[in-house]
Design a protein around this motif. Structure first.
Motif, PDB file in Angstrom:
ATOM      1  N   TRP A 123       5.816  10.319   4.097  1.00  0.00           N
ATOM      2  CA  TRP A 123       4.850  10.547   5.168  1.00  0.00           C
ATOM      3  C   TRP A 123       3.453  10.127   4.751  1.00  0.00           C
ATOM      4  O   TRP A 123       2.678   9.628   5.578  1.00  0.00           O
ATOM      5  CB  TRP A 123       4.884  12.019   5.595  1.00  0.00           C
ATOM      6  CG  TRP A 123       6.225  12.419   6.118  1.00  0.00           C
ATOM      7  CD1 TRP A 123       7.074  13.341   5.600  1.00  0.00           C
ATOM      8  CD2 TRP A 123       6.900  11.845   7.249  1.00  0.00           C
ATOM      9  NE1 TRP A 123       8.238  13.394   6.332  1.00  0.00           N
ATOM     10  CE2 TRP A 123       8.162  12.497   7.352  1.00  0.00           C
ATOM     11  CE3 TRP A 123       6.582  10.864   8.182  1.00  0.00           C
ATOM     12  CZ2 TRP A 123       9.084  12.188   8.352  1.00  0.00           C
ATOM     13  CZ3 TRP A 123       7.494  10.553   9.182  1.00  0.00           C
ATOM     14  CH2 TRP A 123       8.717  11.212   9.261  1.00  0.00           C
ATOM     15  N   ARG A 124       3.111  10.312   3.486  1.00  0.00           N
ATOM     16  CA  ARG A 124       1.812   9.829   3.017  1.00  0.00           C
ATOM     17  C   ARG A 124       1.793   8.303   3.020  1.00  0.00           C
ATOM     18  O   ARG A 124       0.787   7.682   3.383  1.00  0.00           O
ATOM     19  CB  ARG A 124       1.526  10.357   1.615  1.00  0.00           C
ATOM     20  CG  ARG A 124       0.109  10.064   1.136  1.00  0.00           C
ATOM     21  CD  ARG A 124      -0.075  10.497  -0.290  1.00  0.00           C
ATOM     22  NE  ARG A 124       0.236  11.907  -0.469  1.00  0.00           N
ATOM     23  CZ  ARG A 124       0.413  12.480  -1.651  1.00  0.00           C
ATOM     24  NH1 ARG A 124       0.320  11.757  -2.764  1.00  0.00           N
ATOM     25  NH2 ARG A 124       0.678  13.768  -1.737  1.00  0.00           N
ATOM     26  N   ARG A 125       2.910   7.689   2.633  1.00  0.00           N
ATOM     27  CA  ARG A 125       3.003   6.225   2.686  1.00  0.00           C
ATOM     28  C   ARG A 125       2.837   5.734   4.114  1.00  0.00           C
ATOM     29  O   ARG A 125       2.148   4.739   4.373  1.00  0.00           O
ATOM     30  CB  ARG A 125       4.352   5.773   2.129  1.00  0.00           C
ATOM     31  CG  ARG A 125       4.531   4.256   2.110  1.00  0.00           C
ATOM     32  CD  ARG A 125       5.972   3.895   1.796  1.00  0.00           C
ATOM     33  NE  ARG A 125       6.409   4.530   0.557  1.00  0.00           N
ATOM     34  CZ  ARG A 125       7.676   4.814   0.285  1.00  0.00           C
ATOM     35  NH1 ARG A 125       8.625   4.546   1.156  1.00  0.00           N
ATOM     36  NH2 ARG A 125       8.001   5.378  -0.860  1.00  0.00           N
ATOM     37  N   LEU A 126       3.472   6.424   5.067  1.00  0.00           N
ATOM     38  CA  LEU A 126       3.352   6.024   6.471  1.00  0.00           C
ATOM     39  C   LEU A 126       1.896   6.056   6.927  1.00  0.00           C
ATOM     40  O   LEU A 126       1.419   5.122   7.584  1.00  0.00           O
ATOM     41  CB  LEU A 126       4.200   6.958   7.349  1.00  0.00           C
ATOM     42  CG  LEU A 126       4.095   6.745   8.862  1.00  0.00           C
ATOM     43  CD1 LEU A 126       4.590   5.358   9.246  1.00  0.00           C
ATOM     44  CD2 LEU A 126       4.875   7.826   9.606  1.00  0.00           C
ATOM     45  N   LEU A 175     -10.423   6.539   3.004  1.00  0.00           N
ATOM     46  CA  LEU A 175      -9.052   6.860   3.395  1.00  0.00           C
ATOM     47  C   LEU A 175      -8.144   7.083   2.190  1.00  0.00           C
ATOM     48  O   LEU A 175      -6.989   7.453   2.358  1.00  0.00           O
ATOM     49  CB  LEU A 175      -8.482   5.727   4.264  1.00  0.00           C
ATOM     50  CG  LEU A 175      -9.185   5.496   5.604  1.00  0.00           C
ATOM     51  CD1 LEU A 175      -8.672   4.209   6.255  1.00  0.00           C
ATOM     52  CD2 LEU A 175      -8.971   6.687   6.535  1.00  0.00           C
ATOM     53  N   ARG A 176      -8.670   6.800   0.982  1.00  0.00           N
ATOM     54  CA  ARG A 176      -7.908   6.950  -0.270  1.00  0.00           C
ATOM     55  C   ARG A 176      -6.644   6.088  -0.280  1.00  0.00           C
ATOM     56  O   ARG A 176      -5.580   6.511  -0.731  1.00  0.00           O
ATOM     57  CB  ARG A 176      -7.564   8.416  -0.521  1.00  0.00           C
ATOM     58  CG  ARG A 176      -8.783   9.292  -0.747  1.00  0.00           C
ATOM     59  CD  ARG A 176      -8.407  10.729  -1.016  1.00  0.00           C
ATOM     60  NE  ARG A 176      -9.572  11.502  -1.389  1.00  0.00           N
ATOM     61  CZ  ARG A 176     -10.411  12.056  -0.500  1.00  0.00           C
ATOM     62  NH1 ARG A 176     -10.187  11.909   0.791  1.00  0.00           N
ATOM     63  NH2 ARG A 176     -11.460  12.747  -0.909  1.00  0.00           N
ATOM     64  N   PHE A 199       0.832  -1.195   0.000  1.00  0.00           N
ATOM     65  CA  PHE A 199       0.000   0.000   0.000  1.00  0.00           C
ATOM     66  C   PHE A 199       0.872   1.252   0.000  1.00  0.00           C
ATOM     67  O   PHE A 199       1.803   1.373   0.790  1.00  0.00           O
ATOM     68  CB  PHE A 199      -0.930  -0.005   1.215  1.00  0.00           C
ATOM     69  CG  PHE A 199      -1.954  -1.097   1.173  1.00  0.00           C
ATOM     70  CD1 PHE A 199      -3.143  -0.925   0.485  1.00  0.00           C
ATOM     71  CD2 PHE A 199      -1.711  -2.309   1.797  1.00  0.00           C
ATOM     72  CE1 PHE A 199      -4.084  -1.944   0.425  1.00  0.00           C
ATOM     73  CE2 PHE A 199      -2.643  -3.338   1.740  1.00  0.00           C
ATOM     74  CZ  PHE A 199      -3.833  -3.153   1.056  1.00  0.00           C
ATOM     75  N   GLY A 200       0.550   2.158  -0.882  1.00  0.00           N
ATOM     76  CA  GLY A 200       1.284   3.413  -0.965  1.00  0.00           C
ATOM     77  C   GLY A 200       2.758   3.226  -1.218  1.00  0.00           C
ATOM     78  O   GLY A 200       3.572   4.043  -0.798  1.00  0.00           O
TER      79      GLY A 200
END
Length: 355
Positions: free
Chosen positions: A63-66, A114-115, A56-57
């Protein structure tokens, strides 16, 4: 048809995909080796699903991946715990189908809200149905802990690259996230509910066993939400799975030691992640054996029976998904025809937003 064939036979360049794939593979290998050292191979399936948090991500900013991996890891641990609970309770196939249908609808809403990318409940339904189908002698707490350990490993690897990032990076203006499009979110959830319920029920009635593979196959094409992409996605899924079944039949022949099996699964996962955005069918060639071989830590089944079940159930699920999406998608007037709208979309894999 010719342009679809050309798209199917073309594979985009792999630049930028190998490092994220290696990170996902490392997140799989580390928990497996730890459990092997602890002589708790009964928990390996739970750890594997936790480690899939790394998909995911995977190509998003750190930070968006986290944030996305934290959300996904929590959902993954919950679905693993729910699946193990069903296994321990000895629930019937029909009860598993009903529970999977409910989980598919709820997680589809949560993931869209949550996109999280890749979109949809496919990975979570895989975790729930596979653990519900597999024998388990431990406790729900142990299963959740193993899944949590795999998820935490993936999250730490996902943020580790930040340590090597530049100390000063250009400021990127943040744009406010658009409000949730609830009609679209609920419509997408309804597709998953319908497809999972129909595929699971049909597989229980006529399938040879392992009905959860039909439910998985019903989820995969729906991520390509428009009617133009769904049939092509289903073709990729089917052909890739059939080829993966043949590869699985070969790989299931040797008597792998736990360490060898862990390394083999890691290599297959790496290869699948390298191709999953570039060419979905090629990715399924490598990811199908992962799904079939992960049970090797727990039990062994006849190779012919296992591979035939996978092929039959996959066909049922993919066919159901195509029918559901075609019946629930309306093409607005003036929109591109399906054969042109879906011309290049499918080679982007299960979700182009995973880029």
């Amino acid at each position: 048809m010719l342009h679809h064939l050309r798209d199917f036979l073309s594979v985009p360049a792999g630049r930028g995909h190998r490092f994220p794939a290696a990170r996902v593979a490392a997140g799989l290998l580390i928990p497996l080796l730890v459990l092997i050292l602890l002589d708790r191979t009964d928990l390996t399936m739970c750890a594997i699903f936790g480690s899939l948090t790394g998909v995911f991500g995977r190509s998003e900013p750190h930070w968006r991946r986290l944030r996305h991996q934290t959300h996904s890891g929590a959902l993954m641990c919950l679905t693993v715990a729910a699946g193990v609970s069903m296994s321990l309770a000895g629930r019937s196939d029909w009860e598993v189908v009903a529970a999977a249908t409910l989980i598919a609808g709820v997680i589809s809403i949560a993931a869209d809200y949550l996109r999280v990318r890749p979109a949809g409940p496919f990975t979570y339904i895989f975790a729930f149905t596979a653990t519900a189908d597999a024998p388990f002698n431990g406790s729900v707490g142990e299963a959740a802990l193993a899944a949590g350990g795999g998820a935490l490993t993936a999250i730490l690897l996902g943020i580790a690259g930040r340590l090597h990032a530049r100390r000063h990076t250009p400021a990127v203006p943040r744009t406010p996230a658009p409000p949730p499009m609830w009609p679209a979110i609920l419509r997408h959830s309804a597709r998953y509910i319908t497809a999972v319920a129909a595929a699971g029920s049909l597989a229980v009635l006529v399938g040879p066993g392992h009905s959860y593979w039909a439910m998985l196959a019903a989820c995969a094409p729906i991520a390509a939400a428009d009617a133009a992409r769904t049939p092509l996605r289903a073709v990729h899924f089917l052909l890739g799975t059939y080829a993966g079944v043949l590869l699985s039949a070969l790989l299931l022949q040797p008597d792998w030691t736990p360490v060898q099996l862990a390394v083999l699964l890691t290599l297959l996962q790496f290869a699948g992640e390298v191709y999953v955005i570039r060419h979905y069918a090629l990715a399924m060639v490598f990811l199908t054996p992962v799904a079939l071989l992960m049970t090797g830590f727990l039990s062994s089944q006849p190779v012919g029976e296992l591979t035939l079940d996978r092929a039959v159930e996959t066909t049922i699920g993919a066919a159901v998904a195509v029918v559901v999406v075609l019946l629930t998608t309306r093409r607005p007037a003036g929109s591109p025809r399906p054969e042109t709208a879906g011309r290049t979309a499918i080679t982007a894999g299960p979700d182009a937003n995973r880029r």
